[in-house]
Design a protein around this motif. Structure first.
Motif, PDB file in Angstrom:
ATOM      1  N   VAL A   1       0.902  -1.062   0.022  1.00  0.00           N
ATOM      2  CA  VAL A   1      -0.092   0.140   0.012  1.00  0.00           C
ATOM      3  C   VAL A   1       0.688   1.272  -0.098  1.00  0.00           C
ATOM      4  O   VAL A   1       0.736   2.278  -0.835  1.00  0.00           O
ATOM      5  CB  VAL A   1      -0.906   0.140   1.138  1.00  0.00           C
ATOM      6  N   VAL A   2       1.781   1.246   0.933  1.00  0.00           N
ATOM      7  CA  VAL A   2       2.635   2.767   1.058  1.00  0.00           C
ATOM      8  C   VAL A   2       3.214   2.784  -0.246  1.00  0.00           C
ATOM      9  O   VAL A   2       3.258   4.066  -0.773  1.00  0.00           O
ATOM     10  CB  VAL A   2       3.707   2.246   2.086  1.00  0.00           C
ATOM     11  N   PRO A   3       3.868   1.933  -1.215  1.00  0.00           N
ATOM     12  CA  PRO A   3       4.494   2.235  -2.407  1.00  0.00           C
ATOM     13  C   PRO A   3       3.599   2.842  -3.457  1.00  0.00           C
ATOM     14  O   PRO A   3       3.996   3.500  -4.440  1.00  0.00           O
ATOM     15  CB  PRO A   3       4.770   0.804  -3.000  1.00  0.00           C
ATOM     16  N   VAL A   4       1.946   2.511  -3.243  1.00  0.00           N
ATOM     17  CA  VAL A   4       1.162   3.205  -4.258  1.00  0.00           C
ATOM     18  C   VAL A   4       0.403   4.657  -3.835  1.00  0.00           C
ATOM     19  O   VAL A   4      -0.368   5.172  -4.407  1.00  0.00           O
ATOM     20  CB  VAL A   4       0.187   2.425  -4.905  1.00  0.00           C
ATOM     21  N   ALA A   5       0.843   4.963  -2.376  1.00  0.00           N
ATOM     22  CA  ALA A   5       0.304   6.322  -1.866  1.00  0.00           C
ATOM     23  C   ALA A   5       0.778   7.537  -2.421  1.00  0.00           C
ATOM     24  O   ALA A   5       2.159   7.493  -2.629  1.00  0.00           O
ATOM     25  CB  ALA A   5       0.039   5.975  -0.424  1.00  0.00           C
ATOM     26  N   SER A   6       0.054   8.496  -2.646  1.00  0.00           N
ATOM     27  CA  SER A   6       0.496   9.604  -2.832  1.00  0.00           C
ATOM     28  C   SER A   6       0.904  10.573  -1.385  1.00  0.00           C
ATOM     29  O   SER A   6       1.722  11.340  -1.374  1.00  0.00           O
ATOM     30  CB  SER A   6      -0.352  10.475  -3.748  1.00  0.00           C
ATOM     31  N   MET A   7       0.025  10.485  -0.637  1.00  0.00           N
ATOM     32  CA  MET A   7       0.147  11.152   0.768  1.00  0.00           C
ATOM     33  C   MET A   7      -0.336  10.050   1.758  1.00  0.00           C
ATOM     34  O   MET A   7      -1.387   9.388   1.703  1.00  0.00           O
ATOM     35  CB  MET A   7      -0.875  12.209   0.787  1.00  0.00           C
ATOM     36  N   LEU A   8       0.524   9.727   2.796  1.00  0.00           N
ATOM     37  CA  LEU A   8       0.440   8.936   3.683  1.00  0.00           C
ATOM     38  C   LEU A   8       0.377   9.753   5.169  1.00  0.00           C
ATOM     39  O   LEU A   8       1.053  10.629   5.285  1.00  0.00           O
ATOM     40  CB  LEU A   8       1.430   8.144   3.814  1.00  0.00           C
ATOM     41  N   THR A   9      -0.625   9.461   5.856  1.00  0.00           N
ATOM     42  CA  THR A   9      -0.760  10.042   7.310  1.00  0.00           C
ATOM     43  C   THR A   9      -0.877   9.308   8.325  1.00  0.00           C
ATOM     44  O   THR A   9      -2.059   9.331   9.309  1.00  0.00           O
ATOM     45  CB  THR A   9      -2.089  10.916   7.307  1.00  0.00           C
ATOM     46  N   PRO A  10       0.243   8.560   8.731  1.00  0.00           N
ATOM     47  CA  PRO A  10       0.425   7.755   9.977  1.00  0.00           C
ATOM     48  C   PRO A  10       0.301   8.542  11.385  1.00  0.00           C
ATOM     49  O   PRO A  10       0.847   9.638  11.284  1.00  0.00           O
ATOM     50  CB  PRO A  10       1.403   6.980   9.670  1.00  0.00           C
ATOM     51  N   ASN A  11      -0.188   7.804  12.315  1.00  0.00           N
ATOM     52  CA  ASN A  11       0.155   8.556  13.627  1.00  0.00           C
ATOM     53  C   ASN A  11       1.646   7.883  14.101  1.00  0.00           C
ATOM     54  O   ASN A  11       2.234   7.263  13.235  1.00  0.00           O
ATOM     55  CB  ASN A  11      -0.964   8.362  14.728  1.00  0.00           C
ATOM     56  N   GLN A  12       2.077   8.092  14.986  1.00  0.00           N
ATOM     57  CA  GLN A  12       3.302   7.743  15.819  1.00  0.00           C
ATOM     58  C   GLN A  12       3.487   6.179  15.524  1.00  0.00           C
ATOM     59  O   GLN A  12       4.494   5.774  14.941  1.00  0.00           O
ATOM     60  CB  GLN A  12       3.398   8.479  17.035  1.00  0.00           C
ATOM     61  N   PHE A  13       2.653   5.551  16.208  1.00  0.00           N
ATOM     62  CA  PHE A  13       2.725   4.475  16.414  1.00  0.00           C
ATOM     63  C   PHE A  13       2.594   3.566  14.947  1.00  0.00           C
ATOM     64  O   PHE A  13       3.561   2.628  14.475  1.00  0.00           O
ATOM     65  CB  PHE A  13       1.418   3.628  17.182  1.00  0.00           C
ATOM     66  N   GLU A  14       1.818   4.182  13.871  1.00  0.00           N
ATOM     67  CA  GLU A  14       1.820   3.528  12.371  1.00  0.00           C
ATOM     68  C   GLU A  14       2.848   3.606  11.960  1.00  0.00           C
ATOM     69  O   GLU A  14       3.537   3.008  11.229  1.00  0.00           O
ATOM     70  CB  GLU A  14       0.458   4.177  12.040  1.00  0.00           C
ATOM     71  N   ALA A  15       3.420   4.998  12.092  1.00  0.00           N
ATOM     72  CA  ALA A  15       5.021   5.372  11.419  1.00  0.00           C
ATOM     73  C   ALA A  15       6.033   4.380  11.916  1.00  0.00           C
ATOM     74  O   ALA A  15       6.871   3.919  11.147  1.00  0.00           O
ATOM     75  CB  ALA A  15       5.202   6.771  11.662  1.00  0.00           C
ATOM     76  N   GLU A  16       5.776   3.903  13.209  1.00  0.00           N
ATOM     77  CA  GLU A  16       6.976   3.071  13.633  1.00  0.00           C
ATOM     78  C   GLU A  16       6.609   1.713  13.117  1.00  0.00           C
ATOM     79  O   GLU A  16       7.640   0.958  12.776  1.00  0.00           O
ATOM     80  CB  GLU A  16       7.039   3.039  15.205  1.00  0.00           C
ATOM     81  N   LEU A  17       5.523   1.139  12.945  1.00  0.00           N
ATOM     82  CA  LEU A  17       5.181   0.086  12.396  1.00  0.00           C
ATOM     83  C   LEU A  17       5.632  -0.161  10.914  1.00  0.00           C
ATOM     84  O   LEU A  17       6.271  -1.240  10.372  1.00  0.00           O
ATOM     85  CB  LEU A  17       3.606  -0.404  12.363  1.00  0.00           C
ATOM     86  N   LEU A  18       5.488   0.822  10.430  1.00  0.00           N
ATOM     87  CA  LEU A  18       5.940   0.791   9.039  1.00  0.00           C
ATOM     88  C   LEU A  18       7.299   1.210   8.510  1.00  0.00           C
ATOM     89  O   LEU A  18       7.799   0.654   7.604  1.00  0.00           O
ATOM     90  CB  LEU A  18       5.157   2.095   8.118  1.00  0.00           C
ATOM     91  N   THR A  19       8.060   1.703   9.373  1.00  0.00           N
ATOM     92  CA  THR A  19       9.501   1.882   9.211  1.00  0.00           C
ATOM     93  C   THR A  19      10.246   1.154  10.312  1.00  0.00           C
ATOM     94  O   THR A  19      11.559   1.102  10.036  1.00  0.00           O
ATOM     95  CB  THR A  19       9.830   3.240   9.581  1.00  0.00           C
ATOM     96  N   ASN A  20       9.943   0.354  11.115  1.00  0.00           N
ATOM     97  CA  ASN A  20      10.763  -0.329  12.208  1.00  0.00           C
ATOM     98  C   ASN A  20      11.661   0.409  12.698  1.00  0.00           C
ATOM     99  O   ASN A  20      12.593   0.082  13.334  1.00  0.00           O
ATOM    100  CB  ASN A  20      11.488  -1.299  11.299  1.00  0.00           C
ATOM    101  N   LEU A  21      11.295   1.984  12.991  1.00  0.00           N
ATOM    102  CA  LEU A  21      11.893   2.697  13.685  1.00  0.00           C
ATOM    103  C   LEU A  21      11.361   3.307  15.025  1.00  0.00           C
ATOM    104  O   LEU A  21      10.095   3.559  14.915  1.00  0.00           O
ATOM    105  CB  LEU A  21      12.294   4.068  12.789  1.00  0.00           C
ATOM    106  N   ARG A  22      11.999   3.645  16.025  1.00  0.00           N
ATOM    107  CA  ARG A  22      11.271   3.945  17.310  1.00  0.00           C
ATOM    108  C   ARG A  22      11.414   5.508  17.221  1.00  0.00           C
ATOM    109  O   ARG A  22      12.569   6.130  16.971  1.00  0.00           O
ATOM    110  CB  ARG A  22      11.920   3.586  18.559  1.00  0.00           C
ATOM    111  N   ILE A  23      10.287   5.952  17.349  1.00  0.00           N
ATOM    112  CA  ILE A  23      10.282   7.404  17.181  1.00  0.00           C
ATOM    113  C   ILE A  23      10.295   8.045  18.710  1.00  0.00           C
ATOM    114  O   ILE A  23       9.312   8.094  19.092  1.00  0.00           O
ATOM    115  CB  ILE A  23       9.047   8.043  16.480  1.00  0.00           C
TER     116      ILE A  23
END
Ligand code: ATP
Ligand code: PLP
Ligand code: MG
Ligand code: NA
Ligand code: MG
Length: 306
Positions: free
Chosen positions: A145-167
């Protein structure tokens, strides 16, 4: 500002209350968009993130869930009547892998009709460290899904899940945006990250592949109350304003945050004057009463460029 568009919005519907399409369609219409809603579920009332997050029990609500095949039937009906031209696709909470896979087919179909289609995706998966969708959805969002999105609006936890990064800092937030750009979307908005009790929205616009993105933050004072539908409203407003100001994501975010915060203040005020304690339950947003703040927000929240 440039012209508006025609939005296909695939989100939840609740009979009572404002989440999903109920909190996205009206604001987009106020901003001048034609909006065609597909209701991914029809529930009596919203389940409330409080319940979703803080209870193991099945929350009390009644209603129907649309499956992937039923979604596709609606798309076929539109196609057979030549009604599949959209400028934007907007998606929010999606509860199953089969539905999400069909949404991916919808993206391809809409792109074949309008190659300039913008897909605005709120990758709703959880909040405050807890998942409220089946865990299999995470890798589908990340890989397909992320590869075909033009704009993505994750919250903090979702951004962490998608990037494997702790924010844990603003810098981490900006780095998560960079990782997400590399995976696809030119526009990323972390709708809220909580750093030491302060809320920040972090926006990032990579105007061309390979260029470093323009990044900014908006500081948002945390109101001691719990709202539902605000995430869905935020994404709708970001779609609405970023399309009017395509080169100024920071301005679009200022307008979106300013509308939303005016609405939240009205919500608090109305609950208090009705004699309720706004801290005690999940608050129903005062959407209809805030239409002037949506159409014509006074910018009170400024973006600061990094
Ligand atoms: P998602 O819909 O993906 O879960 P989210 O977790 O960011 O996104 P919310 O937590 O509803 O969704 O927040 C959406 C917006 O509403 C954010 O910009 C946030 O700052 C604002 N907001 C929500 N609750 C509050 C609050 N208590 N005080 C101030 N702003 C709030
Ligand atoms: N969709 C459904 C079916 C919900 O029950 C809820 C929250 O209760 C939401 C969406 C709202 O999510 P948010 O508050 O992040 O906009
Ligand atoms: Mg949140
Ligand atoms: Na969000
Ligand atoms: Mg949400």
């Amino acid at each position: 500002p440039s012209e508006t568009g025609r939005v296909l919005s695939i989100q939840s519907h609740t009979v009572q209350g404002y989440v999903g399409n109920k909190s996205a369609v009206f604001p987009l219409q106020l901003l001048g968009y034609d909006v065609d809603p597909i209701n991914s579920v029809q529930f009596s009332n919203h389940t409330g993130k409080l319940l979703l997050l803080h209870s193991n029990r099945y929350p009390t609500f009644k209603g129907q869930v649309l499956n992937g095949q039923q979604l596709w039937e609606l798309i076929e009906g539109l196609q057979e009547n030549d009604l599949l031209y959209y400028t934007h696709l907007l998606t929010g909470y999606i509860g199953s892998v089969s539905f999400l896979s069909t949404v991916l087919e919808v993206v391809n179909k809409l792109l074949s009709v309008n190659p300039k289609l913008k897909y605005v995706c709120d990758p709703v998966m959880g909040d405050e460290g807890k998942l409220y969708v089946p865990p299999e959805l995470v890798s589908v969002y990340r890989e397909k899904v992320v590869p075909v999105a033009s704009m993505l609006t994750p919250n903090q936890f979702e951004a962490e899940l998608l990037t494997n990064l702790r924010i844990e800092s603003e810098k981490d937030g900006r780095e998560a945006c960079n990782i997400l750009h590399a995976a696809g979307p030119p526009m990323v908005v972390l709708t809220s990250i909580n750093i030491n009790g302060n809320l920040f929205l972090i926006g990032s616009h990579q105007k061309e592949k390979g260029l470093s993105p323009e990044q900014f933050k908006i500081v948002i004072p945390k109101i001691p109350a719990y709202f539902t539908g605000t995430g869905d409203l935020t994404t709708a407003l970001l779609l609405g304003w970023s399309n009017k100001y395509p080169d100024n994501l920071d301005k679009a975010a200022e307008l979106a945050v300013s509308s939303l915060q005016a609405l939240l203040q009205r919500t608090i005020k109305d609950y208090k004057s009705a004699g309720h304690d706004p801290k005690s339950s999940s608050l129903e947003i005062r959407l209809i009463q805030s239409q002037n703040d949506i159409r014509n927000p006074e910018i009170k929240f400024r973006a600061e460029r990094y």
